[in-house]
Design a protein around this motif. Structure first.
Motif, mmCIF file in Angstrom:
data_model
loop_
_atom_site.group_PDB
_atom_site.id
_atom_site.type_symbol
_atom_site.label_atom_id
_atom_site.label_comp_id
_atom_site.label_asym_id
_atom_site.label_seq_id
_atom_site.Cartn_x
_atom_site.Cartn_y
_atom_site.Cartn_z
ATOM 1 N N LEU A 1 -12.578 4.361 7.267
ATOM 2 C CA LEU A 1 -11.420 3.891 8.160
ATOM 3 C C LEU A 1 -11.641 4.054 9.554
ATOM 4 C CD1 LEU A 1 -8.696 5.789 5.840
ATOM 5 C CD2 LEU A 1 -9.038 3.210 5.953
ATOM 6 N N TYR B 1 -6.444 2.756 -1.088
ATOM 7 C CA TYR B 1 -7.280 2.593 0.178
ATOM 8 C C TYR B 1 -8.387 1.844 0.070
ATOM 9 C CZ TYR B 1 -3.724 4.586 3.438
ATOM 10 O OH TYR B 1 -2.496 5.044 4.158
ATOM 11 N N LEU C 1 0.822 -1.116 0.032
ATOM 12 C CA LEU C 1 -0.246 0.097 0.077
ATOM 13 C C LEU C 1 0.877 1.395 0.106
ATOM 14 C CD1 LEU C 1 -3.194 0.250 0.130
ATOM 15 C CD2 LEU C 1 -2.956 0.871 2.620
#
Length: 387
Positions: free
Chosen positions: A356, A302, A252
């Motif tokens: 998140l 993400y 990532l």
């Protein structure tokens, strides 16, 4: 932790720390019985973990013949945990165990010392290791039964030294220095760095770990690929037929433009697992996210790598004037709407931050409400990250 503090053996101290997994928010399920899955279904689940697989036919053959393959993953306890290490690893481990694999997580405390993490202070390194385990428990890694095993390198190597060190020596003896030097990327180093002798020993040891742990599958990041290939080459050298399968997961990127991976030394580049809600909101707000551009856009990465695997959807909340609320059922829908300009960064970013924060809230709660975990976090935050 000061040098005067009493050192607690990592496994002993770990026993005193607990968290009820049922307190966590919903996570990618690993509850389906792997015995009911076909070899094809198991292969599909396990293969989805990796960006690259060496080799796919070997993986399918393994899953067809072995009910509980052993997967190896390892990490240096080197500071606070970012979301890739925390959430992505949890997603991957839960997928692997749902497909019937046993996951051995190698807490590489000696390796962190060799690589001068935490200034080479083993007590601090082991404190960081215990903190990382607490996070995985809190975020929802499925630790029921014996599907996941945390192993401390210092303890395991000491207890089976007569097995480990001859293996390290044989790997070192069979490889020229330039071949080992090509593996230094696994430590976050380059061949141009001024390396210590310990950092030359490190790749030989990591290669040995794979055989020492009897791993069928090496499930690490793409940055660890070279040493995993070294292990397969070593099998050729010793005429071993069954080679470890390499399943390398995607790395990532950092949140700023051009950052190939997150950096613990640059807090703005990553979300940490115990970041407060406001911190997450600010970091995502400042993240690189150019309108209509998908490639190199960390916010979209993400969504693809964390949000969809976790929730199986991405919910965007926006005003009616801007298109109203919408729930995307797959990443391709997000890409199409973002590229067309229908989905604007001003709407995507707050929705990403909300998702998140929902994932991270159980971790915050655990470190706020559990006294031992709270103390661990306080200590880790006080440590200076070293290279």
């Amino acid at each position: 932790m000061s040098m005067e503090e009493e050192q607690i053996p990592p496994c002993q101290d770990m026993q005193s720390l607990s968290v009820n997994a049922s307190d966590s928010n919903s996570t990618p399920a690993s509850s389906s019985s792997s015995s009911q899955l076909s070899a094809e279904e198991r292969f599909r689940i396990v293969r989805s973990v990796g960006e690259e697989c060496i080799q796919e036919d070997e993986l399918f053959n393994l899953l067809s013949k072995k009910p509980q393959p052993i997967c190896y993953d390892g990490f240096e306890p080197s500071g606070r945990m970012h979301i890739a290490q925390g959430v992505m690893k949890t997603i991957n481990v839960n997928k692997l165990t749902s497909a019937g694999c046993k996951v051995k997580i190698w807490i590489a405390d000696w390796f962190a010392q060799l690589n001068n993490k935490m200034g080479g202070d083993l007590k601090k390194i082991q404190t960081v290791g215990r903190y990382l385990i607490e996070i995985w428990k809190a975020v929802g890694m499925d630790l029921e039964g014996d599907k996941v095993e945390f192993l401390w390198s210092s303890e395991e190597i000491n207890s089976r030294a007569s097995e480990y060190w001859p293996l390290v020596m044989d790997i070192a003896r069979r490889n020229k220095l330039p071949r080992i030097m090509r593996c230094v990327q696994i430590m976050g180093r380059s061949e141009q760095d001024e390396l210590t002798a310990a950092q030359i020993l490190y790749p030989c040891m990591q290669c040995a770990d794979i055989f020492f742990l009897k791993a069928d599958i090496c499930q690490l990041g793409m940055d660890q690929r070279k040493v995993n290939v070294l292990a397969r080459e070593y099998c050729d050298d010793i005429k071993r037929k069954n080679k470890p399968i390499i399943l390398s997961h995607y790395m990532l990127p950092g949140l700023q433009q051009g950052q190939e991976k997150m950096s613990k030394s640059d807090p703005s580049s990553s979300i940490f697992m115990e970041d407060e809600e406001a911190e997450v909101n600010v970091k995502i707000k400042k993240a690189y996210c150019p309108p209509k551009i998908v490639d190199g856009n960390p916010c979209l990465d993400y969504i693809k790598c964390i949000i969809f695997p976790w929730f199986n959807e991405f919910k965007v909340e926006r005003s009616v004037e801007n298109g109203g609320e919408k729930t995307f059922k797959n990443f391709e829908e997000v890409v199409a709407e973002y590229e067309s300009g229908e989905l604007h960064p001003g709407d995507l970013k707050p929705s990403l931050a909300r998702a998140l924060n929902k994932i991270l809230q159980p971790v915050r709660d655990h470190f706020k409400n559990d006294a031992d975990a709270k103390d661990l976090l306080k200590r880790v935050k006080a440590y200076r990250v070293t290279r």
